[in-house]
Design an enzyme around this catalytic site. Structure first.
Site, PDB file in Angstrom:
ATOM      1  N   LYS A 189      34.405  52.485  -5.803  1.00 61.63           N
ATOM      2  CA  LYS A 189      35.679  51.626  -5.748  1.00 61.63           C
ATOM      3  C   LYS A 189      34.810  50.661  -4.870  1.00 61.63           C
ATOM      4  CE  LYS A 189      39.231  50.575  -2.620  1.00 61.63           C
ATOM      5  NZ  LYS A 189      38.664  49.054  -2.488  1.00 61.63           N
ATOM      6  N   GLY A 242      33.737  49.733   6.212  1.00 57.00           N
ATOM      7  CA  GLY A 242      34.856  48.789   6.529  1.00 57.00           C
ATOM      8  C   GLY A 242      35.479  48.850   8.228  1.00 57.00           C
ATOM      9  N   GLU A 245      39.856  51.281  11.811  1.00 51.66           N
ATOM     10  CA  GLU A 245      41.159  51.676  11.766  1.00 51.66           C
ATOM     11  C   GLU A 245      41.362  52.362  10.545  1.00 51.66           C
ATOM     12  OE1 GLU A 245      43.805  51.877  13.675  1.00 51.66           O
ATOM     13  OE2 GLU A 245      42.879  50.370  15.513  1.00 51.66           O
ATOM     14  N   GLU A 264      30.446  54.423   8.238  1.00 53.55           N
ATOM     15  CA  GLU A 264      30.321  52.900   8.581  1.00 53.55           C
ATOM     16  C   GLU A 264      31.387  51.735   8.943  1.00 53.55           C
ATOM     17  OE1 GLU A 264      29.127  49.787  10.174  1.00 53.55           O
ATOM     18  OE2 GLU A 264      28.312  49.287   7.951  1.00 53.55           O
ATOM     19  N   CYS A 298      28.354  43.626   9.961  1.00 54.81           N
ATOM     20  CA  CYS A 298      28.480  44.813  11.116  1.00 54.81           C
ATOM     21  C   CYS A 298      28.045  44.433  12.024  1.00 54.81           C
ATOM     22  CB  CYS A 298      28.526  46.622  10.049  1.00 54.81           C
ATOM     23  SG  CYS A 298      27.090  46.013   9.453  1.00 54.81           S
ATOM     24  N   GLU A 395      35.800  43.432  17.332  1.00 53.86           N
ATOM     25  CA  GLU A 395      35.296  42.634  16.002  1.00 53.86           C
ATOM     26  C   GLU A 395      36.342  41.501  15.388  1.00 53.86           C
ATOM     27  OE1 GLU A 395      32.111  44.742  12.834  1.00 53.86           O
ATOM     28  OE2 GLU A 395      34.611  44.479  12.377  1.00 53.86           O
TER      29      GLU A 395
END
Ligand code: NAI
Ligand code: MG
Length: 492
Positions: A189, A242, A245, A264, A298, A395
Protein backbone atom coordinates in the site's frame (compact mmCIF):
# COMPACT_ATOMS: atom_id res chain seq x y z
CA UNK A 1 19.36 10.42 0.44
CA UNK A 2 22.08 10.15 -2.19
CA UNK A 3 23.82 13.24 -3.45
CA UNK A 4 21.80 14.85 -6.19
CA UNK A 5 22.99 15.81 -9.62
CA UNK A 6 22.45 19.52 -10.19
CA UNK A 7 20.95 20.24 -13.57
CA UNK A 8 19.43 23.60 -14.37
CA UNK A 9 17.17 22.90 -17.34
CA UNK A 10 13.51 23.62 -16.50
CA UNK A 11 11.44 20.54 -15.75
CA UNK A 12 8.25 19.87 -17.65
CA UNK A 13 5.19 19.49 -15.43
CA UNK A 14 4.10 15.87 -15.79
CA UNK A 15 0.64 15.12 -17.12
CA UNK A 16 -1.23 13.08 -14.53
CA UNK A 17 -4.10 10.71 -15.15
CA UNK A 18 -6.52 9.04 -12.75
CA UNK A 19 -5.00 6.06 -10.98
CA UNK A 20 -6.25 2.46 -10.97
CA UNK A 21 -5.17 -0.34 -8.61
CA UNK A 22 -2.65 -2.99 -9.65
CA UNK A 23 -3.88 -6.49 -8.76
CA UNK A 24 -2.82 -9.82 -10.27
CA UNK A 25 -0.92 -8.14 -13.09
CA UNK A 26 -3.88 -6.00 -14.17
CA UNK A 27 -4.87 -2.39 -13.69
CA UNK A 28 -8.36 -2.41 -12.21
CA UNK A 29 -10.89 -0.20 -10.48
CA UNK A 30 -11.72 -0.76 -6.83
CA UNK A 31 -14.83 -2.70 -5.90
CA UNK A 32 -17.53 -0.02 -5.82
CA UNK A 33 -15.30 2.38 -7.78
CA UNK A 34 -14.37 4.35 -4.65
CA UNK A 35 -11.84 7.17 -5.18
CA UNK A 36 -9.89 9.85 -3.31
CA UNK A 37 -7.92 12.86 -4.62
CA UNK A 38 -4.16 13.19 -5.09
CA UNK A 39 -2.95 16.67 -4.12
CA UNK A 40 -0.15 18.94 -5.35
CA UNK A 41 1.35 20.18 -2.05
CA UNK A 42 2.89 23.27 -3.64
CA UNK A 43 -0.57 24.61 -4.53
CA UNK A 44 -3.08 22.49 -2.62
CA UNK A 45 -4.81 21.68 -5.91
CA UNK A 46 -6.19 18.28 -6.91
CA UNK A 47 -3.99 16.44 -9.43
CA UNK A 48 -6.25 13.49 -10.19
CA UNK A 49 -8.53 10.88 -8.63
CA UNK A 50 -7.13 7.66 -7.23
CA UNK A 51 -8.91 4.33 -6.81
CA UNK A 52 -9.22 3.49 -3.11
CA UNK A 53 -8.77 -0.19 -2.27
CA UNK A 54 -11.52 -1.65 -0.11
CA UNK A 55 -11.26 -4.72 2.13
CA UNK A 56 -12.47 -6.75 -0.84
CA UNK A 57 -9.72 -5.34 -3.07
CA UNK A 58 -7.14 -6.20 -0.43
CA UNK A 59 -8.50 -9.73 -0.39
CA UNK A 60 -8.26 -9.92 -4.21
CA UNK A 61 -4.64 -8.73 -4.04
CA UNK A 62 -3.71 -11.19 -1.29
CA UNK A 63 -5.29 -14.06 -3.26
CA UNK A 64 -3.32 -13.05 -6.36
CA UNK A 65 -0.11 -12.88 -4.33
CA UNK A 66 -0.81 -16.26 -2.71
CA UNK A 67 -1.53 -17.87 -6.05
CA UNK A 68 1.66 -16.47 -7.56
CA UNK A 69 3.60 -17.75 -4.57
CA UNK A 70 2.16 -21.29 -4.48
CA UNK A 71 1.05 -22.08 -8.04
CA UNK A 72 2.39 -19.56 -10.51
CA UNK A 73 5.61 -19.54 -12.51
CA UNK A 74 7.26 -17.51 -9.75
CA UNK A 75 7.67 -20.62 -7.61
CA UNK A 76 9.69 -22.29 -10.36
CA UNK A 77 11.67 -19.20 -11.30
CA UNK A 78 15.37 -19.74 -10.68
CA UNK A 79 16.94 -17.44 -8.11
CA UNK A 80 19.25 -16.06 -10.82
CA UNK A 81 16.22 -15.18 -12.95
CA UNK A 82 14.61 -13.35 -10.03
CA UNK A 83 17.82 -11.33 -10.01
CA UNK A 84 17.57 -10.71 -13.75
CA UNK A 85 14.04 -9.36 -13.36
CA UNK A 86 15.23 -6.98 -10.65
CA UNK A 87 18.10 -5.83 -12.88
CA UNK A 88 15.64 -5.27 -15.72
CA UNK A 89 13.33 -3.27 -13.48
CA UNK A 90 16.31 -1.14 -12.38
CA UNK A 91 17.22 -0.52 -16.03
CA UNK A 92 13.65 0.47 -16.93
CA UNK A 93 13.46 2.87 -13.98
CA UNK A 94 16.83 4.33 -14.89
CA UNK A 95 15.66 4.93 -18.45
CA UNK A 96 12.60 6.78 -17.16
CA UNK A 97 14.29 8.45 -14.18
CA UNK A 98 13.67 12.03 -15.37
CA UNK A 99 9.92 11.48 -15.81
CA UNK A 100 9.63 9.59 -12.54
CA UNK A 101 11.58 12.28 -10.67
CA UNK A 102 9.25 14.95 -12.03
CA UNK A 103 6.20 12.95 -10.94
CA UNK A 104 7.73 12.38 -7.50
CA UNK A 105 8.38 16.12 -7.08
CA UNK A 106 4.93 17.10 -8.30
CA UNK A 107 3.12 14.84 -5.85
CA UNK A 108 5.43 14.87 -2.80
CA UNK A 109 6.86 18.39 -2.96
CA UNK A 110 10.43 17.13 -3.05
CA UNK A 111 12.82 19.38 -4.97
CA UNK A 112 13.65 17.99 -8.37
CA UNK A 113 17.30 17.55 -7.40
CA UNK A 114 16.28 15.51 -4.34
CA UNK A 115 13.96 13.40 -6.49
CA UNK A 116 16.79 12.74 -8.95
CA UNK A 117 18.94 11.64 -6.02
CA UNK A 118 16.14 9.35 -4.82
CA UNK A 119 15.80 7.79 -8.28
CA UNK A 120 19.52 7.01 -8.36
CA UNK A 121 19.18 5.38 -4.93
CA UNK A 122 16.15 3.38 -6.14
CA UNK A 123 18.16 2.00 -9.06
CA UNK A 124 21.12 1.23 -6.76
CA UNK A 125 18.86 -0.61 -4.32
CA UNK A 126 17.21 -2.81 -6.94
CA UNK A 127 20.59 -3.68 -8.46
CA UNK A 128 22.07 -4.44 -5.07
CA UNK A 129 19.28 -6.95 -4.26
CA UNK A 130 19.32 -8.31 -7.82
CA UNK A 131 22.88 -9.36 -7.06
CA UNK A 132 21.79 -11.09 -3.85
CA UNK A 133 19.05 -13.22 -5.41
CA UNK A 134 21.26 -16.25 -6.18
CA UNK A 135 23.53 -15.83 -3.15
CA UNK A 136 21.04 -16.53 -0.39
CA UNK A 137 22.40 -19.79 0.94
CA UNK A 138 21.62 -22.28 3.66
CA UNK A 139 24.30 -24.19 5.58
CA UNK A 140 25.36 -27.74 6.28
CA UNK A 141 25.38 -28.13 10.04
CA UNK A 142 27.46 -30.65 12.05
CA UNK A 143 25.01 -32.47 14.37
CA UNK A 144 25.26 -35.31 16.91
CA UNK A 145 24.66 -38.83 15.57
CA UNK A 146 24.70 -40.24 12.07
CA UNK A 147 22.63 -37.55 10.42
CA UNK A 148 23.06 -34.98 7.70
CA UNK A 149 21.49 -31.67 8.62
CA UNK A 150 21.26 -28.68 6.39
CA UNK A 151 19.24 -25.47 6.26
CA UNK A 152 17.14 -24.02 3.47
CA UNK A 153 16.32 -20.32 3.28
CA UNK A 154 12.84 -20.00 1.86
CA UNK A 155 10.55 -17.02 1.28
CA UNK A 156 8.40 -15.91 4.23
CA UNK A 157 5.41 -15.80 1.88
CA UNK A 158 2.97 -13.02 1.07
CA UNK A 159 4.40 -9.76 2.38
CA UNK A 160 2.19 -6.78 3.26
CA UNK A 161 4.24 -3.61 2.77
CA UNK A 162 2.96 -0.26 4.01
CA UNK A 163 5.02 2.80 3.14
CA UNK A 164 4.99 6.56 3.84
CA UNK A 165 5.14 9.63 1.63
CA UNK A 166 8.55 11.14 2.36
CA UNK A 167 10.55 8.88 -0.01
CA UNK A 168 7.77 7.19 -2.00
CA UNK A 169 9.85 5.37 -4.61
CA UNK A 170 12.86 4.79 -2.39
CA UNK A 171 10.71 3.17 0.31
CA UNK A 172 9.17 1.03 -2.40
CA UNK A 173 12.62 -0.08 -3.56
CA UNK A 174 13.85 -0.78 -0.02
CA UNK A 175 10.89 -3.10 0.42
CA UNK A 176 10.60 -4.69 -3.02
CA UNK A 177 14.34 -5.37 -3.40
CA UNK A 178 14.89 -7.86 -0.55
CA UNK A 179 11.34 -9.28 -0.71
CA UNK A 180 11.67 -10.21 -4.38
CA UNK A 181 15.30 -11.32 -4.19
CA UNK A 182 14.20 -13.84 -1.53
CA UNK A 183 11.26 -15.08 -3.64
CA UNK A 184 8.33 -13.59 -1.71
CA UNK A 185 5.23 -12.01 -3.24
CA UNK A 186 3.99 -8.54 -2.37
CA UNK A 187 0.87 -6.59 -1.51
CA UNK A 188 2.01 -2.99 -1.13
CA UNK A 189 0.00 0.00 0.00
CA UNK A 190 1.42 3.35 -1.07
CA UNK A 191 0.91 6.37 1.17
CA UNK A 192 -2.38 8.20 0.63
CA UNK A 193 -0.46 11.48 0.12
CA UNK A 194 1.73 10.02 -2.68
CA UNK A 195 -0.26 7.49 -4.68
CA UNK A 196 1.23 8.15 -8.14
CA UNK A 197 4.85 7.18 -8.74
CA UNK A 198 4.58 3.65 -7.32
CA UNK A 199 1.75 2.85 -9.72
CA UNK A 200 3.96 3.75 -12.70
CA UNK A 201 6.70 1.47 -11.36
CA UNK A 202 4.10 -1.30 -11.00
CA UNK A 203 3.56 -0.98 -14.74
CA UNK A 204 7.30 -1.22 -15.33
CA UNK A 205 7.45 -4.38 -13.19
CA UNK A 206 5.29 -6.16 -15.76
CA UNK A 207 7.64 -5.04 -18.52
CA UNK A 208 10.56 -6.30 -16.42
CA UNK A 209 9.00 -9.76 -16.53
CA UNK A 210 7.63 -10.27 -13.01
CA UNK A 211 4.76 -12.74 -13.39
CA UNK A 212 1.24 -11.59 -12.56
CA UNK A 213 0.41 -11.54 -8.87
CA UNK A 214 4.02 -11.37 -7.66
CA UNK A 215 3.65 -7.63 -7.12
CA UNK A 216 0.33 -5.99 -6.23
CA UNK A 217 0.09 -2.26 -5.55
CA UNK A 218 -2.84 -0.61 -3.78
CA UNK A 219 -3.79 2.87 -2.73
CA UNK A 220 -5.98 3.92 0.16
CA UNK A 221 -5.95 5.16 3.74
CA UNK A 222 -4.18 3.51 6.66
CA UNK A 223 -7.13 2.83 8.91
CA UNK A 224 -9.02 1.09 6.09
CA UNK A 225 -6.80 -0.32 3.32
CA UNK A 226 -3.67 -0.59 5.50
CA UNK A 227 -5.67 -2.17 8.31
CA UNK A 228 -7.19 -4.76 5.94
CA UNK A 229 -3.69 -5.85 4.91
CA UNK A 230 -2.53 -6.06 8.53
CA UNK A 231 -5.40 -8.27 9.69
CA UNK A 232 -5.62 -10.46 6.57
CA UNK A 233 -5.02 -14.06 7.73
CA UNK A 234 -3.18 -14.98 4.53
CA UNK A 235 -0.53 -12.25 4.79
CA UNK A 236 2.61 -13.66 6.43
CA UNK A 237 4.53 -10.52 7.29
CA UNK A 238 4.14 -6.76 7.54
CA UNK A 239 6.96 -4.40 6.64
CA UNK A 240 6.06 -0.87 7.71
CA UNK A 241 7.62 2.58 7.68
CA UNK A 242 5.90 5.46 9.45
CA UNK A 243 5.05 6.70 12.95
CA UNK A 244 5.64 4.55 16.04
CA UNK A 245 2.05 5.14 17.16
CA UNK A 246 0.91 3.50 13.91
CA UNK A 247 3.39 0.67 14.44
CA UNK A 248 1.91 0.04 17.90
CA UNK A 249 -1.55 -0.31 16.34
CA UNK A 250 -0.17 -2.58 13.61
CA UNK A 251 1.70 -4.76 16.12
CA UNK A 252 -1.50 -5.24 18.14
CA UNK A 253 -3.60 -6.00 15.07
CA UNK A 254 -0.97 -8.35 13.65
CA UNK A 255 -0.86 -10.27 16.93
CA UNK A 256 -3.99 -12.30 16.24
CA UNK A 257 -2.32 -14.00 13.28
CA UNK A 258 1.20 -13.72 14.77
CA UNK A 259 2.53 -12.05 11.67
CA UNK A 260 6.18 -11.20 11.52
CA UNK A 261 6.62 -7.43 11.61
CA UNK A 262 9.49 -5.13 10.76
CA UNK A 263 9.22 -1.44 11.57
CA UNK A 264 11.16 1.68 10.59
CA UNK A 265 9.80 4.48 12.76
CA UNK A 266 11.59 7.77 12.67
CA UNK A 267 13.66 9.53 15.27
CA UNK A 268 14.85 12.58 17.15
CA UNK A 269 18.44 12.25 16.14
CA UNK A 270 21.26 13.98 18.02
CA UNK A 271 23.78 15.84 15.86
CA UNK A 272 26.73 16.66 18.13
CA UNK A 273 29.20 19.43 17.23
CA UNK A 274 32.46 19.65 19.17
CA UNK A 275 34.53 22.84 19.17
CA UNK A 276 37.46 20.99 17.59
CA UNK A 277 35.43 20.17 14.43
CA UNK A 278 35.99 21.77 11.05
CA UNK A 279 33.35 24.43 11.64
CA UNK A 280 32.69 25.28 7.98
CA UNK A 281 31.87 21.66 7.30
CA UNK A 282 29.95 21.26 10.56
CA UNK A 283 27.71 24.27 9.81
CA UNK A 284 26.96 22.93 6.34
CA UNK A 285 26.42 19.47 7.84
CA UNK A 286 24.02 20.70 10.53
CA UNK A 287 22.11 22.66 7.88
CA UNK A 288 21.77 19.62 5.62
CA UNK A 289 20.98 17.38 8.62
CA UNK A 290 17.83 19.30 9.51
CA UNK A 291 16.64 20.92 6.29
CA UNK A 292 17.10 18.06 3.82
CA UNK A 293 13.64 17.45 2.30
CA UNK A 294 12.20 20.11 4.60
CA UNK A 295 13.02 17.99 7.65
CA UNK A 296 10.66 15.23 6.48
CA UNK A 297 13.28 12.62 6.96
CA UNK A 298 13.35 9.90 9.62
CA UNK A 299 17.03 10.64 10.31
CA UNK A 300 16.67 14.45 10.49
CA UNK A 301 19.26 15.99 12.82
CA UNK A 302 16.66 17.77 14.89
CA UNK A 303 18.54 17.89 18.21
CA UNK A 304 21.62 19.97 17.50
CA UNK A 305 24.04 19.66 20.42
CA UNK A 306 26.71 22.38 20.16
CA UNK A 307 29.70 22.71 22.50
CA UNK A 308 28.94 25.78 24.56
CA UNK A 309 32.03 27.81 23.70
CA UNK A 310 31.21 27.85 19.99
CA UNK A 311 27.45 28.09 20.34
CA UNK A 312 27.08 31.80 19.58
CA UNK A 313 29.15 31.75 16.39
CA UNK A 314 27.67 28.44 15.25
CA UNK A 315 24.06 29.55 15.62
CA UNK A 316 24.75 32.87 13.90
CA UNK A 317 26.24 31.11 10.91
CA UNK A 318 23.45 28.54 10.74
CA UNK A 319 20.83 31.31 10.99
CA UNK A 320 22.43 33.29 8.16
CA UNK A 321 22.31 30.26 5.88
CA UNK A 322 18.74 29.48 6.92
CA UNK A 323 17.51 32.94 5.98
CA UNK A 324 18.96 32.50 2.47
CA UNK A 325 17.36 29.14 1.75
CA UNK A 326 15.24 29.35 -1.39
CA UNK A 327 11.72 27.97 -0.98
CA UNK A 328 9.45 27.48 -3.97
CA UNK A 329 8.21 25.29 -6.79
CA UNK A 330 9.82 21.85 -6.41
CA UNK A 331 10.01 21.51 -10.21
CA UNK A 332 12.15 24.65 -10.50
CA UNK A 333 15.76 23.38 -10.38
CA UNK A 334 16.90 26.46 -8.42
CA UNK A 335 14.51 25.68 -5.54
CA UNK A 336 16.23 24.39 -2.38
CA UNK A 337 13.16 23.51 -0.31
CA UNK A 338 9.70 22.57 -1.50
CA UNK A 339 6.44 22.44 0.45
CA UNK A 340 5.73 20.03 3.30
CA UNK A 341 3.74 17.08 1.98
CA UNK A 342 0.30 18.09 3.25
CA UNK A 343 -1.73 20.65 5.12
CA UNK A 344 -1.84 18.20 8.06
CA UNK A 345 1.96 18.03 8.23
CA UNK A 346 2.33 21.81 7.88
CA UNK A 347 -0.16 22.32 10.71
CA UNK A 348 1.63 19.76 12.90
CA UNK A 349 4.94 21.62 12.42
CA UNK A 350 3.46 25.06 13.07
CA UNK A 351 1.77 23.60 16.18
CA UNK A 352 5.17 22.54 17.53
CA UNK A 353 6.64 25.97 16.78
CA UNK A 354 3.87 27.54 18.85
CA UNK A 355 4.36 25.04 21.66
CA UNK A 356 8.12 25.71 21.68
CA UNK A 357 7.50 29.39 22.22
CA UNK A 358 4.88 28.73 24.91
CA UNK A 359 7.36 26.52 26.75
CA UNK A 360 9.92 29.35 26.72
CA UNK A 361 12.26 28.48 23.85
CA UNK A 362 13.63 31.39 21.81
CA UNK A 363 12.93 31.56 18.10
CA UNK A 364 16.13 32.59 16.25
CA UNK A 365 14.82 32.47 12.68
CA UNK A 366 11.74 31.27 10.80
CA UNK A 367 8.72 29.81 12.56
CA UNK A 368 6.09 30.82 10.05
CA UNK A 369 4.27 29.48 7.05
CA UNK A 370 5.94 30.68 3.85
CA UNK A 371 3.55 32.33 1.38
CA UNK A 372 -0.19 31.69 1.38
CA UNK A 373 -0.46 28.96 -1.22
CA UNK A 374 0.71 25.38 -0.74
CA UNK A 375 2.16 23.97 2.46
CA UNK A 376 5.52 25.72 2.91
CA UNK A 377 7.25 26.26 6.27
CA UNK A 378 10.25 28.53 6.84
CA UNK A 379 13.55 27.02 8.01
CA UNK A 380 13.35 27.42 11.78
CA UNK A 381 15.90 27.49 14.61
CA UNK A 382 15.15 27.46 18.35
CA UNK A 383 17.57 28.38 21.16
CA UNK A 384 17.16 28.23 24.94
CA UNK A 385 15.65 24.80 24.55
CA UNK A 386 15.45 22.40 27.50
CA UNK A 387 15.76 18.65 26.84
CA UNK A 388 12.28 18.06 28.27
CA UNK A 389 10.44 20.49 25.97
CA UNK A 390 8.13 18.99 23.34
CA UNK A 391 10.24 20.44 20.52
CA UNK A 392 13.29 18.59 21.88
CA UNK A 393 11.48 15.31 22.55
CA UNK A 394 9.07 14.64 19.69
CA UNK A 395 9.64 14.07 16.02
CA UNK A 396 8.42 17.28 14.36
CA UNK A 397 9.14 16.09 10.81
CA UNK A 398 9.67 19.61 9.56
CA UNK A 399 12.44 22.19 9.10
CA UNK A 400 12.71 22.93 12.83
CA UNK A 401 15.91 22.45 14.82
CA UNK A 402 16.54 22.79 18.56
CA UNK A 403 19.99 24.02 19.57
CA UNK A 404 21.15 22.39 22.81
CA UNK A 405 24.47 23.60 24.25
CA UNK A 406 26.72 21.15 26.17
CA UNK A 407 29.97 21.32 28.13
CA UNK A 408 31.61 17.89 28.02
CA UNK A 409 31.65 14.50 26.37
CA UNK A 410 29.97 12.37 29.05
CA UNK A 411 27.21 14.91 29.50
CA UNK A 412 26.39 15.03 25.79
CA UNK A 413 26.39 11.24 25.38
CA UNK A 414 23.94 10.90 28.24
CA UNK A 415 21.68 13.62 26.86
CA UNK A 416 21.92 12.27 23.31
CA UNK A 417 20.65 8.93 24.60
CA UNK A 418 17.93 10.47 26.73
CA UNK A 419 15.21 9.88 24.13
CA UNK A 420 12.72 7.16 23.35
CA UNK A 421 14.05 7.13 19.78
CA UNK A 422 17.30 5.64 18.47
CA UNK A 423 17.52 5.85 14.71
CA UNK A 424 20.60 7.92 13.89
CA UNK A 425 23.26 10.10 15.52
CA UNK A 426 26.20 12.15 14.31
CA UNK A 427 29.36 13.62 15.77
CA UNK A 428 31.61 16.34 14.34
CA UNK A 429 35.15 16.30 15.72
CA UNK A 430 38.78 15.81 14.69
CA UNK A 431 39.45 13.62 17.74
CA UNK A 432 39.22 9.93 16.77
CA UNK A 433 38.96 8.92 20.39
CA UNK A 434 35.80 10.98 20.89
CA UNK A 435 34.39 9.82 17.55
CA UNK A 436 34.77 6.10 18.17
CA UNK A 437 33.71 6.25 21.80
CA UNK A 438 30.59 8.18 20.81
CA UNK A 439 29.84 5.64 18.06
CA UNK A 440 30.05 2.86 20.63
CA UNK A 441 28.03 4.59 23.36
CA UNK A 442 25.21 6.22 21.43
CA UNK A 443 22.04 4.12 21.12
CA UNK A 444 21.24 4.49 17.43
CA UNK A 445 21.12 2.23 14.40
CA UNK A 446 23.30 4.54 12.30
CA UNK A 447 26.16 6.76 13.46
CA UNK A 448 27.84 9.35 11.25
CA UNK A 449 31.22 10.91 11.92
CA UNK A 450 31.85 14.24 10.17
CA UNK A 451 28.99 13.63 7.75
CA UNK A 452 25.20 13.29 7.80
CA UNK A 453 22.37 11.49 5.92
CA UNK A 454 24.82 9.16 4.20
CA UNK A 455 22.68 6.09 3.61
CA UNK A 456 23.82 3.38 1.24
CA UNK A 457 21.80 0.42 0.07
CA UNK A 458 24.55 -1.96 1.17
CA UNK A 459 24.64 -0.93 4.86
CA UNK A 460 21.98 -2.01 7.40
CA UNK A 461 19.48 0.68 8.34
CA UNK A 462 17.02 0.74 11.24
CA UNK A 463 16.52 1.76 14.80
CA UNK A 464 16.96 1.06 18.49
CA UNK A 465 14.07 1.58 20.95
CA UNK A 466 10.93 3.21 19.48
CA UNK A 467 12.72 3.81 16.17
CA UNK A 468 11.95 0.33 15.00
CA UNK A 469 12.40 -3.39 14.79
CA UNK A 470 14.65 -5.17 12.33
CA UNK A 471 16.89 -3.68 9.68
CA UNK A 472 16.42 -2.74 6.04
CA UNK A 473 19.16 -2.48 3.39
CA UNK A 474 22.29 -4.57 3.22
CA UNK A 475 22.48 -8.27 3.91
CA UNK A 476 20.58 -7.67 7.15
CA UNK A 477 17.29 -7.22 5.29
CA UNK A 478 17.46 -10.73 3.86
CA UNK A 479 17.04 -12.22 7.32
CA UNK A 480 13.64 -10.62 7.60
CA UNK A 481 12.45 -11.94 4.23
CA UNK A 482 13.42 -15.60 4.63
CA UNK A 483 12.33 -18.45 6.87
CA UNK A 484 15.07 -20.89 7.86
CA UNK A 485 14.15 -24.55 7.49
CA UNK A 486 16.22 -27.39 8.96
CA UNK A 487 16.34 -30.64 7.00
CA UNK A 488 17.74 -33.72 8.76
CA UNK A 489 18.47 -37.02 7.01
CA UNK A 490 19.22 -40.32 8.74
CA UNK A 491 22.32 -41.86 7.21
CA UNK A 492 22.68 -45.62 7.32
P1 NAI B 1 1.54 7.07 9.48
O1 NAI B 1 2.42 6.20 10.30
O2 NAI B 1 0.16 7.28 9.94
O3 NAI B 1 1.46 6.55 7.96
C1 NAI B 1 2.43 5.75 7.32
C2 NAI B 1 1.72 4.69 6.49
O4 NAI B 1 0.96 3.86 7.35
C3 NAI B 1 0.74 5.23 5.46
O5 NAI B 1 0.76 4.42 4.31
C4 NAI B 1 -0.59 5.08 6.17
O6 NAI B 1 -1.69 4.99 5.29
C5 NAI B 1 -0.40 3.79 6.92
N1 NAI B 1 -1.25 3.60 8.11
C6 NAI B 1 -1.74 4.57 8.94
N2 NAI B 1 -2.50 4.01 9.89
C7 NAI B 1 -2.53 2.67 9.67
C8 NAI B 1 -3.17 1.57 10.32
N3 NAI B 1 -3.94 1.74 11.38
N4 NAI B 1 -2.96 0.32 9.81
C9 NAI B 1 -2.19 0.13 8.73
N5 NAI B 1 -1.57 1.14 8.08
C10 NAI B 1 -1.72 2.40 8.54
O7 NAI B 1 2.29 8.47 9.32
P2 NAI B 1 1.65 9.87 8.82
O8 NAI B 1 0.31 10.05 9.43
O9 NAI B 1 1.77 9.95 7.36
O10 NAI B 1 2.66 10.89 9.46
C11 NAI B 1 2.61 11.18 10.87
C12 NAI B 1 3.99 11.28 11.43
O11 NAI B 1 4.66 10.03 11.31
C13 NAI B 1 4.92 12.26 10.72
O12 NAI B 1 4.69 13.57 11.13
C14 NAI B 1 6.26 11.73 11.15
O13 NAI B 1 6.54 12.17 12.45
C15 NAI B 1 6.05 10.22 11.18
N6 NAI B 1 6.52 9.59 9.93
C16 NAI B 1 7.73 8.94 9.92
C17 NAI B 1 8.23 8.41 8.75
C18 NAI B 1 9.54 7.73 8.71
O14 NAI B 1 10.25 7.83 7.71
N7 NAI B 1 9.90 6.95 9.70
C19 NAI B 1 7.51 8.53 7.50
C20 NAI B 1 6.24 9.20 7.60
C21 NAI B 1 5.78 9.69 8.77
MG1 MG C 1 -1.17 8.86 10.22
Amino acid sequence: MATATVRSAPVKRPVVKDQPLFIGGKFVDSVGNKTFPAIDPSTGEVLCQVQEATTEDVDRAVKAARKALEQGPWKKTDAADRGRMLYRLADLIEKEAEELAALESLNSGKTISDSRGDLQAVVNTLRYYAGWADKIEGRTVPVRGNFLSYTLRQPVGVIGQIIPWNFPLLMLAWKWGPALACGNTIVMKLAEQTPLSGMRVAELSLEAGFPEGVINVLNGYGETTGHAIVVHPDVDKIAFTGHYETAKIIAKNAADTLKRCTFELGGKSPNVIFADADLDKAVDGAFHAIYFHGGQCCTAGSRLFVEQRIQKEFVERLAEKSKKRKLGDPLDPSTEQGPQVSQEQMQKILGYVEKGQQEGAKLVVGGKRFGNRGFFVEPTIFENVRDDMAIARDEIFGPVVSVLPFKDFNEVVERANNTYYGLAAAIWTKDIDKAHTFAREVKAGTVWVNCYHVVDTSTPFGGFKMSGQGRENGEAALEHYTEIKTVTIKLS
